[in-house]
Design an enzyme around this catalytic site. Structure first.
Site, PDB file in Angstrom:
ATOM      1  N   HIS A 115      37.054  30.974  43.297  1.00  0.00           N
ATOM      2  CA  HIS A 115      38.397  30.404  43.093  1.00  0.00           C
ATOM      3  C   HIS A 115      38.653  29.289  44.123  1.00  0.00           C
ATOM      4  O   HIS A 115      39.596  29.369  44.930  1.00  0.00           O
ATOM      5  CB  HIS A 115      39.470  31.488  43.181  1.00  0.00           C
ATOM      6  CG  HIS A 115      40.744  31.122  42.476  1.00  0.00           C
ATOM      7  ND1 HIS A 115      41.529  32.029  41.815  1.00  0.00           N
ATOM      8  CD2 HIS A 115      41.380  29.928  42.327  1.00  0.00           C
ATOM      9  CE1 HIS A 115      42.597  31.423  41.306  1.00  0.00           C
ATOM     10  NE2 HIS A 115      42.516  30.129  41.611  1.00  0.00           N
ATOM     11  N   LEU A 116      37.810  28.271  44.038  1.00  0.00           N
ATOM     12  CA  LEU A 116      37.874  27.177  45.026  1.00  0.00           C
ATOM     13  C   LEU A 116      38.549  25.921  44.499  1.00  0.00           C
ATOM     14  O   LEU A 116      38.617  24.913  45.204  1.00  0.00           O
ATOM     15  CB  LEU A 116      36.444  26.801  45.474  1.00  0.00           C
ATOM     16  CG  LEU A 116      35.681  27.828  46.293  1.00  0.00           C
ATOM     17  CD1 LEU A 116      34.299  27.274  46.668  1.00  0.00           C
ATOM     18  CD2 LEU A 116      36.451  28.173  47.571  1.00  0.00           C
TER      19      LEU A 116
ATOM     20  N   GLU B 142      39.892  39.373  40.448  1.00  0.00           N
ATOM     21  CA  GLU B 142      39.473  38.682  41.679  1.00  0.00           C
ATOM     22  C   GLU B 142      39.871  39.510  42.882  1.00  0.00           C
ATOM     23  O   GLU B 142      40.977  40.065  42.892  1.00  0.00           O
ATOM     24  CB  GLU B 142      40.128  37.288  41.742  1.00  0.00           C
ATOM     25  CG  GLU B 142      39.600  36.366  40.657  1.00  0.00           C
ATOM     26  CD  GLU B 142      40.232  34.965  40.694  1.00  0.00           C
ATOM     27  OE1 GLU B 142      40.904  34.634  41.683  1.00  0.00           O
ATOM     28  OE2 GLU B 142      40.032  34.223  39.722  1.00  0.00           O
TER      29      GLU B 142
ATOM     30  N   ARG C  45      41.935  29.818  34.537  1.00  0.00           N
ATOM     31  CA  ARG C  45      42.345  31.172  34.873  1.00  0.00           C
ATOM     32  C   ARG C  45      41.333  32.183  34.358  1.00  0.00           C
ATOM     33  O   ARG C  45      40.800  32.043  33.255  1.00  0.00           O
ATOM     34  CB  ARG C  45      43.700  31.507  34.228  1.00  0.00           C
ATOM     35  CG  ARG C  45      44.876  31.147  35.107  1.00  0.00           C
ATOM     36  CD  ARG C  45      44.891  31.991  36.382  1.00  0.00           C
ATOM     37  NE  ARG C  45      45.856  31.551  37.363  1.00  0.00           N
ATOM     38  CZ  ARG C  45      45.657  30.637  38.337  1.00  0.00           C
ATOM     39  NH1 ARG C  45      44.490  30.028  38.456  1.00  0.00           N
ATOM     40  NH2 ARG C  45      46.605  30.343  39.196  1.00  0.00           N
TER      41      ARG C  45
END
Ligand SMILES: NC(=O)c1ccc[n+]([C@@H]2O[C@H](COP(=O)([O-])OP(=O)(O)OC[C@H]3O[C@@H](n4cnc5c(N)ncnc54)[C@H](O)[C@@H]3O)[C@@H](O)[C@H]2O)c1
Ligand SMILES: O=C(O)[C@H](O)COP(=O)(O)O
Length: 526
Positions: free
Chosen positions: A278-279, A259, A230
């Site tokens: 954020h994959l 993000e 996170r």
């Protein structure tokens, strides 16, 4: 038909499941104000990490019954606000575990061998072999912070690559860590010894900025840090400064404090920093898993069934739910029954979990009993999510006891409600694993399945009383479906439990109490 809003991109497999029971609208990229404007129409909201579900959105969602997070982290949902409103929040705790763990491993290797920059240089037309000398991970030390589902899988793969594993997780035992092949150590030691540090913890007040200027200073100058957990666990400015100053060797980040990532020092750094948008969960397999997992739960909740991975129903995990499901209905029925027998305002509810129910796993039955108890007052507004809060707000004291020694059925549940009008108790069990039976009312043994409309009397056990009651009910055109008397001694006090086909007409209870020998009568609708 119910309506579901899907506000982030979700695999079609999930949409297909939702479509079995609801009209599904897919509207991605909504601004908060746009979401607030339309959310009132929907019974369910399905999201990923892209939608921030604030208190304002929850309050505007007046019809919402469930928020489904197709993924693990629910930090983008105001869960306390949803709980207060009785909205179930569900996630998919395991659907993307492998995807996230493999992304972390990919980051470790990509950092070690400068793959992104080497690739970019070849694509620019260069053939530069000297700038991309890498490092092997074999025999290097990997420090895993958070040895949960993802951390454990990372450990398994890293072990196979010949890495030495250290782990920090205050909530797991040394034995469990050893089983996974990790040595459990204090955080400072992990910082000091690790060549690679990978984070697999939730973002909580304790973990926010866990990696900061002070902790970065403890690491080796050759250390590389990976965050696929996170954003906000790493203080990004401190990280960029530490890399620039050569205090650590590099970092690979998939998640960010804010993000999409805006302006950031990190973007200006070279091959020692890898950034992905954020994959972690973005594999075909994981997206199918999480979409199905969460869509099934939304479907179930819309059909009035419990969800298997609700994050705001304490103790009700999938395995527990499977085991307790039939007992949840028993607890709700008994709660509803005892609440109606007690009448008035209930002040204390004693819940006794007996026989095989006398384990900590049975805690959700207490919540189910409260849901039943509050049903008359709150109807559909009470559910497993808000039952405890609603009971607390009404000043109902709940006393929970366990007694494994009671063995008359496999497991029995005994509820005793004390209120402004007195104390009443009921006990129930399951027959043949599914069929609910009342086994005791106010201390008198009976054995009857509950029915929609019931009448209970407290009376003197004496000849003729059943006949008189039968004639009286007949004169009011009330049809008796079944009747049973429970007594402790012959011609002493007794309880009569009658199942009737229709609700008792107004005023008839007063007539029943006038029958000689009958001291009290109660009618309930279940
Ligand atoms: N990048 C992505 O796309 C992606 C995908 C999936 C999950 N995640 C994130 O990865 C993280 C881990 O997910 P998981 O499924 O393994 O969760 P998990 O609950 O299985 O494991 C988390 C572990 O962290 C431990 N922990 C909690 N607080 C800690 C602390 N202060 N210090 C050390 N350990 C602590 C817990 O004991 C637990 O073992 C979550 O933050 C999740 O949101 C990210
Ligand atoms: O918590 C998660 O499951 C991950 O962060 C994945 O997020 P995403 O569903 O937005 O890819």
């Amino acid at each position: 038909m119910s309506k579901v809003l899907v506000s982030d991109s979700i695999d079609q497999a999930g949409i297909d499941i939702l479509s079995q029971v609801a009209t599904v609208d897919v509207k991605t990229g909504l601004k908060p104000a746009e979401l607030i404007e339309i959310i009132g129409e929907y019974d369910a909201l399905m999201i990923r990490s892209g939608t921030r579900v604030t208190q304002e959105i929850i309050e505007a969602g007046t019809q919402l019954k469930i928020i489904g997070r197709a993924g693990v982290g629910v930090d983008n949902v105001d869960v306390p606000a949803a709980t207060r409103r009785g909205i179930v929040v569900v996630n998919s705790p395991e659907g993307n575990t492998i995807a996230a763990a493999e992304h972390a491993i990919a980051m470790i290797l990509a950092l070690s061998r400068h793959i992104p920059d080497a690739n970019a240089s070849v694509k620019r037309g260069a053939w530069d072999r000297n700038s991309f000398i890498g490092a092997e991970v074999y025999k290097k030390t990997l420090g895993i912070v958070g040895l949960g589902k993802i951390g454990s899988h990372v450990a398994a793969v890293a072990k196979a690559m010949g890495m030495k594993l250290l782990a920090y997780d205050p909530f797991i035992s040394t034995e469990r860590a050893e089983q996974i092949g990790c040595q459990l150590v204090e955080l400072d030691l992990l910082f000091q010894q690790a060549d690679y540090i990978t984070l697999h913890i939730p973002k909580t007040p304790e973990t926010t900025h866990l990696i900061n200027a002070v902790t970065l200073a403890k690491m080796k100058p050759t250390a590389r840090i990976i965050n696929c957990a996170r954003g906000g666990i790493i203080e990004e400015n401190a990280l960029a400064a530490a890399i620039k100053a050569g205090k650590i060797a590099g970092a690979a980040l998939d998640v960010f404090e804010s993000e999409p990532l805006g302006e950031s020092e990190l973007r200006s750094l070279g091959k020692e920093v890898i950034l992905t948008p954020h994959l972690g969960a973005s594999t075909t397999e994981a997206q199918v898993n999480v979409a199905i997992d969460v869509a099934e739960q939304i479907r179930d909740v819309l059909l009035g069934l419990p969800a298997r991975s609700a994050v705001n129903i304490p103790g009700l995990g999938p395995d527990v739910l499977e085991e307790l499901k039939p007992y949840m209905q028993l607890a709700e029925t008994l709660g509803n029954l005892v609440g109606q027998l007690a009448g008035g305002r209930v002040e204390v509810l004693n819940v006794r979990l007996q026989g095989e129910l006398a384990t900590n796993k049975s805690q959700p039955l207490v919540v189910a009993a409260l849901k039943g108890l509050l049903y008359q007052a709150l109807r559909e507004r009470v559910n497993y999510v808000n039952a405890s809060i609603e009971a607390k707000e009404r000043g109902i004291r709940v006393i929970e006891t366990r007694d494994a020694s009671v063995r008359d059925y496999a497991g029995t549940l005994h509820l005793e409600a004390t209120g402004t009008l007195g104390t009443h108790s009921v006990t129930g069990a399951l027959l043949g694993e599914r069929e609910i039976h009342l086994t005791d009312v106010d201390g008198f043994p009976i054995n009857v399945p509950p029915s929609k409309y019931m009448l209970f009397t407290l009376h003197r056990d004496m000849p003729g009383i059943i006949g008189k009651l039968g004639s009286l009910l007949g004169s009011f055109n009330v049809n008796i479906a079944s009747m049973q008397v429970g007594r402790k001694i012959v011609r002493g006090d007794a309880v009569m439990a009658l199942s009737i086909d229709d609700p008792l007409p107004e005023g008839i209870l007063d007539e029943i109490i006038k029958v000689p020998g009958i001291r009290d009568a109660y009618t309930v609708t279940l």
